[in-house]
Design a protein around this motif. Structure first.
Motif, PDB file in Angstrom:
ATOM      1  N   HIS A  18       0.831  -1.203   0.000  1.00  0.00           N
ATOM      2  CA  HIS A  18       0.000   0.000   0.000  1.00  0.00           C
ATOM      3  C   HIS A  18       0.869   1.257   0.000  1.00  0.00           C
ATOM      4  O   HIS A  18       1.965   1.265   0.549  1.00  0.00           O
ATOM      5  N   TRP A  19       0.326   2.303  -0.622  1.00  0.00           N
ATOM      6  CA  TRP A  19       0.933   3.637  -0.634  1.00  0.00           C
ATOM      7  C   TRP A  19       2.272   3.680  -1.344  1.00  0.00           C
ATOM      8  O   TRP A  19       3.091   4.558  -1.079  1.00  0.00           O
ATOM      9  N   ARG A  20       2.535   2.766  -2.269  1.00  0.00           N
ATOM     10  CA  ARG A  20       3.778   2.733  -3.038  1.00  0.00           C
ATOM     11  C   ARG A  20       3.438   2.809  -4.528  1.00  0.00           C
ATOM     12  O   ARG A  20       3.354   1.783  -5.206  1.00  0.00           O
ATOM     13  N   PRO A  21       3.230   4.015  -5.054  1.00  0.00           N
ATOM     14  CA  PRO A  21       2.835   4.143  -6.468  1.00  0.00           C
ATOM     15  C   PRO A  21       3.856   3.541  -7.421  1.00  0.00           C
ATOM     16  O   PRO A  21       5.068   3.637  -7.200  1.00  0.00           O
ATOM     17  N   ARG A  22       3.346   2.916  -8.485  1.00  0.00           N
ATOM     18  CA  ARG A  22       4.165   2.373  -9.568  1.00  0.00           C
ATOM     19  C   ARG A  22       3.835   3.147 -10.840  1.00  0.00           C
ATOM     20  O   ARG A  22       2.672   3.426 -11.111  1.00  0.00           O
ATOM     21  N   VAL A  23       4.829   3.445 -11.625  1.00  0.00           N
ATOM     22  CA  VAL A  23       4.620   4.148 -12.884  1.00  0.00           C
ATOM     23  C   VAL A  23       4.216   3.128 -13.940  1.00  0.00           C
ATOM     24  O   VAL A  23       4.972   2.208 -14.257  1.00  0.00           O
ATOM     25  N   ALA A  24       3.010   3.300 -14.490  1.00  0.00           N
ATOM     26  CA  ALA A  24       2.509   2.412 -15.541  1.00  0.00           C
ATOM     27  C   ALA A  24       2.777   2.996 -16.920  1.00  0.00           C
ATOM     28  O   ALA A  24       2.851   2.266 -17.904  1.00  0.00           O
ATOM     29  N   ALA A  25       2.904   4.334 -17.001  1.00  0.00           N
ATOM     30  CA  ALA A  25       3.163   5.004 -18.277  1.00  0.00           C
ATOM     31  C   ALA A  25       3.642   6.425 -17.993  1.00  0.00           C
ATOM     32  O   ALA A  25       3.419   6.961 -16.904  1.00  0.00           O
ATOM     33  N   ARG A  26       4.294   6.996 -19.008  1.00  0.00           N
ATOM     34  CA  ARG A  26       4.729   8.396 -18.940  1.00  0.00           C
ATOM     35  C   ARG A  26       4.285   9.093 -20.217  1.00  0.00           C
ATOM     36  O   ARG A  26       4.343   8.522 -21.295  1.00  0.00           O
ATOM     37  N   ASP A  31       3.425  11.315 -15.074  1.00  0.00           N
ATOM     38  CA  ASP A  31       3.362   9.882 -14.796  1.00  0.00           C
ATOM     39  C   ASP A  31       1.905   9.462 -14.666  1.00  0.00           C
ATOM     40  O   ASP A  31       1.085  10.209 -14.128  1.00  0.00           O
ATOM     41  N   VAL A  32       1.616   8.256 -15.137  1.00  0.00           N
ATOM     42  CA  VAL A  32       0.377   7.572 -14.808  1.00  0.00           C
ATOM     43  C   VAL A  32       0.803   6.530 -13.779  1.00  0.00           C
ATOM     44  O   VAL A  32       1.500   5.571 -14.108  1.00  0.00           O
ATOM     45  N   ARG A  33       0.454   6.781 -12.532  1.00  0.00           N
ATOM     46  CA  ARG A  33       0.888   5.923 -11.432  1.00  0.00           C
ATOM     47  C   ARG A  33      -0.279   5.090 -10.924  1.00  0.00           C
ATOM     48  O   ARG A  33      -1.409   5.570 -10.846  1.00  0.00           O
ATOM     49  N   THR A 115       6.685   7.669   2.281  1.00  0.00           N
ATOM     50  CA  THR A 115       7.414   8.235   1.150  1.00  0.00           C
ATOM     51  C   THR A 115       7.883   7.105   0.246  1.00  0.00           C
ATOM     52  O   THR A 115       8.698   6.275   0.647  1.00  0.00           O
ATOM     53  N   ALA A 116       7.344   7.077  -0.966  1.00  0.00           N
ATOM     54  CA  ALA A 116       7.631   5.988  -1.908  1.00  0.00           C
ATOM     55  C   ALA A 116       8.893   6.290  -2.710  1.00  0.00           C
ATOM     56  O   ALA A 116       9.206   7.455  -2.975  1.00  0.00           O
ATOM     57  N   PRO A 117       9.602   5.249  -3.133  1.00  0.00           N
ATOM     58  CA  PRO A 117      10.719   5.455  -4.058  1.00  0.00           C
ATOM     59  C   PRO A 117      10.189   6.070  -5.351  1.00  0.00           C
ATOM     60  O   PRO A 117       9.082   5.753  -5.790  1.00  0.00           O
ATOM     61  N   THR A 118      10.935   6.962  -5.949  1.00  0.00           N
ATOM     62  CA  THR A 118      10.477   7.598  -7.181  1.00  0.00           C
ATOM     63  C   THR A 118      10.833   6.739  -8.396  1.00  0.00           C
ATOM     64  O   THR A 118      11.832   6.020  -8.385  1.00  0.00           O
ATOM     65  N   GLY A 119       9.995   6.814  -9.395  1.00  0.00           N
ATOM     66  CA  GLY A 119      10.269   6.166 -10.669  1.00  0.00           C
ATOM     67  C   GLY A 119      10.105   4.675 -10.720  1.00  0.00           C
ATOM     68  O   GLY A 119      10.451   4.044 -11.715  1.00  0.00           O
ATOM     69  N   GLN A 120       9.571   4.064  -9.674  1.00  0.00           N
ATOM     70  CA  GLN A 120       9.376   2.601  -9.680  1.00  0.00           C
ATOM     71  C   GLN A 120       8.295   2.258 -10.708  1.00  0.00           C
ATOM     72  O   GLN A 120       7.187   2.755 -10.633  1.00  0.00           O
ATOM     73  N   THR A 121       8.633   1.404 -11.660  1.00  0.00           N
ATOM     74  CA  THR A 121       7.697   1.072 -12.725  1.00  0.00           C
ATOM     75  C   THR A 121       7.086  -0.305 -12.528  1.00  0.00           C
ATOM     76  O   THR A 121       7.582  -1.122 -11.761  1.00  0.00           O
ATOM     77  N   ILE A 122       5.997  -0.518 -13.247  1.00  0.00           N
ATOM     78  CA  ILE A 122       5.363  -1.837 -13.255  1.00  0.00           C
ATOM     79  C   ILE A 122       4.965  -2.161 -14.677  1.00  0.00           C
ATOM     80  O   ILE A 122       4.635  -1.320 -15.461  1.00  0.00           O
TER      81      ILE A 122
END
Length: 122
Positions: A18-26, A31-33, A115-122
């Protein structure tokens, strides 16, 4: 990620925290998180960016100092830049966030476990 179909159910199924956004697209510096949420996020604001929250699954709320907005699947809200807010969900919800790529999820709040790590993708 660009030029490809994104299956939201598959992407949301790829993580459980929870509360850890993932980047699905740019796109266009945004970002689309994708994020799973449950509980209450800290109060914060983003001085230089609006945020758009779109509920994919579950119920989600955005709390402002003067009101609370409850969102259902298929609904979204744009939080204006500089407006203090916090987000919450009593049960797990899945939410898409649209915001500039450089935005840190906790904004001006002190660094914490939220505080989530930045730029984490999925």
């Amino acid at each position: 990620m660009t030029g490809q179909v994104v299956d939201l159910a598959q992407k949301f199924g790829g993580f459980s925290d929870h509360w850890r956004p993932r980047v699905a697209a740019r796109l266009n510096g945004q970002d689309v998180r994708l994020v799973k949420v449950q509980g209450i996020f800290p109060w914060h604001s983003h001085a230089d960016a609006e945020e758009m929250f779109l509920v994919w699954k579950g119920r989600f709320r955005v709390e402002f100092r003067d009101r609370i907005e409850n969102l259902e699947p298929g609904q979204f809200i744009v939080v204006p830049r500089g407006v203090e807010h916090r987000t919450a969900a009593d049960e797990e919800a899945e939410v898409m966030i649209f915001e500039p790529s450089e935005v840190i999820n906790t904004g001006d709040a002190p660094t914490s476990d939220f505080t989530a790590p930045t730029g984490q993708t999925i």
